[in-house]
Design an enzyme around this catalytic site. Sequence first.
Site, PDB file in Angstrom:
ATOM      1  CG  ASN A  38      -0.159  -0.148   2.392  1.00  0.00           C
ATOM      2  OD1 ASN A  38       0.301   0.874   2.963  1.00  0.00           O
ATOM      3  ND2 ASN A  38      -0.240  -1.092   3.062  1.00  0.00           N
TER       4      ASN A  38
ATOM      5  CG  ASP B 222      -6.637  -5.004   6.084  1.00  0.00           C
ATOM      6  OD1 ASP B 222      -6.473  -4.951   7.151  1.00  0.00           O
ATOM      7  OD2 ASP B 222      -6.942  -3.412   5.601  1.00  0.00           O
TER       8      ASP B 222
ATOM      9  CG  PHE C 171      -3.250   6.003  12.903  1.00  0.00           C
ATOM     10  CD1 PHE C 171      -2.274   5.713  13.803  1.00  0.00           C
ATOM     11  CD2 PHE C 171      -3.419   7.450  12.323  1.00  0.00           C
ATOM     12  CE1 PHE C 171      -1.454   6.945  14.390  1.00  0.00           C
ATOM     13  CE2 PHE C 171      -2.423   8.233  12.730  1.00  0.00           C
ATOM     14  CZ  PHE C 171      -1.553   8.130  13.725  1.00  0.00           C
TER      15      PHE C 171
ATOM     16  CE  LYS D  38     -10.863  -0.325  10.063  1.00  0.00           C
ATOM     17  NZ  LYS D  38     -10.247   0.780   9.006  1.00  0.00           N
TER      18      LYS D  38
ATOM     19  CE  LYS E 127      -8.587  -2.957  13.630  1.00  0.00           C
ATOM     20  NZ  LYS E 127      -7.665  -3.499  13.058  1.00  0.00           N
TER      21      LYS E 127
HETATM   22  O1  PMT Z   1       2.778   6.277   6.271  1.00  0.00           O
HETATM   23  P1  PMT Z   1       2.195   7.516   5.720  1.00  0.00           P
HETATM   24  O2  PMT Z   1       2.410   7.966   4.357  1.00  0.00           O
HETATM   25  O3  PMT Z   1       2.406   8.758   6.536  1.00  0.00           O
HETATM   26  O4  PMT Z   1       0.591   7.514   5.996  1.00  0.00           O
HETATM   27  C1  PMT Z   1      -0.091   7.439   7.172  1.00  0.00           C
HETATM   28  C2  PMT Z   1      -0.987   6.427   7.368  1.00  0.00           C
HETATM   29  C3  PMT Z   1      -2.316   6.884   6.481  1.00  0.00           C
HETATM   30  C4  PMT Z   1      -0.594   5.038   6.864  1.00  0.00           C
HETATM   31  C5  PMT Z   1      -1.561   6.662   8.895  1.00  0.00           C
HETATM   32  O5  PMT Z   1      -1.825   7.810   9.133  1.00  0.00           O
HETATM   33  C6  PMT Z   1      -2.571   5.561   9.143  1.00  0.00           C
HETATM   34  O6  PMT Z   1      -3.870   5.622   8.669  1.00  0.00           O
HETATM   35  N1  PMT Z   1      -2.200   4.245   9.421  1.00  0.00           N
HETATM   36  C7  PMT Z   1      -3.246   3.049   9.613  1.00  0.00           C
HETATM   37  C8  PMT Z   1      -3.302   2.569   8.325  1.00  0.00           C
HETATM   38  C9  PMT Z   1      -4.316   1.254   8.380  1.00  0.00           C
HETATM   39  O7  PMT Z   1      -3.915   0.144   8.313  1.00  0.00           O
HETATM   40  O8  PMT Z   1      -5.692   1.645   8.452  1.00  0.00           O
HETATM   41  P2  PMT Z   1      -6.725   0.553   8.753  1.00  0.00           P
HETATM   42  O9  PMT Z   1      -7.988   1.281   9.086  1.00  0.00           O
HETATM   43  O10 PMT Z   1      -6.779  -0.418   7.807  1.00  0.00           O
HETATM   44  O11 PMT Z   1      -6.592  -0.233  10.284  1.00  0.00           O
HETATM   45  C10 PMT Z   1      -6.884   0.158  11.549  1.00  0.00           C
HETATM   46  C11 PMT Z   1      -5.854  -0.042  12.669  1.00  0.00           C
HETATM   47  O12 PMT Z   1      -5.575  -1.302  12.705  1.00  0.00           O
HETATM   48  C12 PMT Z   1      -4.400   0.784  12.285  1.00  0.00           C
HETATM   49  O13 PMT Z   1      -3.887   1.305  13.625  1.00  0.00           O
HETATM   50  C13 PMT Z   1      -3.589  -0.433  11.654  1.00  0.00           C
HETATM   51  O14 PMT Z   1      -2.359  -0.321  12.003  1.00  0.00           O
HETATM   52  C14 PMT Z   1      -4.117  -1.604  12.560  1.00  0.00           C
HETATM   53  N2  PMT Z   1      -4.207  -3.108  11.669  1.00  0.00           N
HETATM   54  C15 PMT Z   1      -4.468  -2.862  10.367  1.00  0.00           C
HETATM   55  C16 PMT Z   1      -4.252  -4.350   9.665  1.00  0.00           C
HETATM   56  C17 PMT Z   1      -3.834  -5.324  10.214  1.00  0.00           C
HETATM   57  N3  PMT Z   1      -3.745  -6.502   9.666  1.00  0.00           N
HETATM   58  N4  PMT Z   1      -3.523  -5.270  11.636  1.00  0.00           N
HETATM   59  C18 PMT Z   1      -3.615  -4.288  12.359  1.00  0.00           C
HETATM   60  O15 PMT Z   1      -3.305  -4.002  13.507  1.00  0.00           O
END
Ligand code: PMT
Length: 398
Positions: free
Chosen positions: A210, A279, A323, A337, A341
């Site tokens: 990504n 994911d 995030f 989330k 979580k």
């Molecule tokens: O790195 P940059 O270019 O500065 O961009 C920043 C960012 C957009 C990546 C950052 O601000 C951000 O939003 N990070 C989380 C990205 C993400 O995976 O979001 P999500 O909504 O899919 O996941 C929700 C949370 O679960 C996140 O804290 C993620 O780290 C976590 N997660 C996600 C997938 C996974 N398999 N396990 C996780 O723990």
Amino acid sequence: MQSGEKSVLLLVSGSIAAYKAADIASKLVQSGVKVYTALTDSAAQFIGAATFTGITGLPTLTSVFDEPFEGKMSHIHLPQNVDLVLAAPATANLIARFTQGIADDVVSTMLLAATSPVLIAPAMNSAMWDQEATQESVRTLKQRGVHFVEPAPGHLACGTEGQGRLATTDDIMEAVNRLLYPRLDLAGVPILISVGATREPIDPVRFISNRSSGKMGFALAEAARDRGAIVTLVKGHTEVDPPTGIEIIPVETIAEMLKAVEQAIGPAQVFISAAAPADFEPIPAEQKIKKSGTDGVTLQLNPAPDILKSIAPLAEGKVIIGFAAETENLEEYALQKLKAKNLNFIVLNDVTAPGSGFGTDTNAVTLLFPDGEKRVYPTQSKRKVAEIILDEVVGLVG
Ligand code: PMT
């Protein structure tokens, strides 16, 4: 340089932005800081010593032979006794000379003699900034402990658009104040931060990933380090250099990231999951998938482990922050989330809004809390967003 009174040595080099140094000097003086100034010959072509002397009330140095302070060898005494040496604007030439240890005028000599912390605010044409020579110098100086206020993107005096404008006076003042008055409200707190993108192999040469650049996670790590925290980074693929002075555990895949977080979370009091882990993950082919003889390829993507959910049993008593990177139904999905979580709070960023989310230097975030509280923040630098998040962390770690 009396006790209690902060002092800054302002070094000005020959950029069209040299006139902005007068504003910086003025803001510093207004904030109660004693300001000494030195100009390169080129800087003096753009702005006169009399301007700085008028603003600061102190003599301005233009040569190593200037000795305006009785009994002191100014080009050595000042950079070793002020609270901060600020080079603003710093040209590509000054940065290169400082990296190489060249001291051929008063400004470069003062930089080389400096034992006080050094903060550099570069300003130059964007091609000069992007040059590997300049970037290499910046990397080297950062490794040596020199601080930077990155130049901003925008219109440049040479008529082009790009990164190279001197950072705004507000941003420079903010960086100066961070160094003059460090906030050590996270002193000794162990903080684990995940950053960057994972890469899930399709075959030995291809992967799914990504757009995470690492900028948000690195801003958090740097800000936490500056506030005294003991920071560990679990780092996936990133596009920019990590901050110095931080333990880094490099990983590639979601499986590696999960394992690294599980191993590192033990001593951590806080975990901030800023990474963008996969994911979904394919089952990788052992050999490179051939295109000949195929009408196309169907990839099966299986659900990847969720790191935040998986580490929940290890997270008892710790502060856990996630995030949410959303493109629609922003709050609804982020709140789901937050709950699923079991987070202390979640940082929602709209990753489709301009200047927000992946790859940008800025972010527009909303903090959502389990009790329904919601705080909306305007678009601002990722460093400022990081400080906002850490202000909340301070409240949670007591
Ligand atoms: O790195 P940059 O270019 O500065 O961009 C920043 C960012 C957009 C990546 C950052 O601000 C951000 O939003 N990070 C989380 C990205 C993400 O995976 O979001 P999500 O909504 O899919 O996941 C929700 C949370 O679960 C996140 O804290 C993620 O780290 C976590 N997660 C996600 C997938 C996974 N398999 N396990 C996780 O723990």
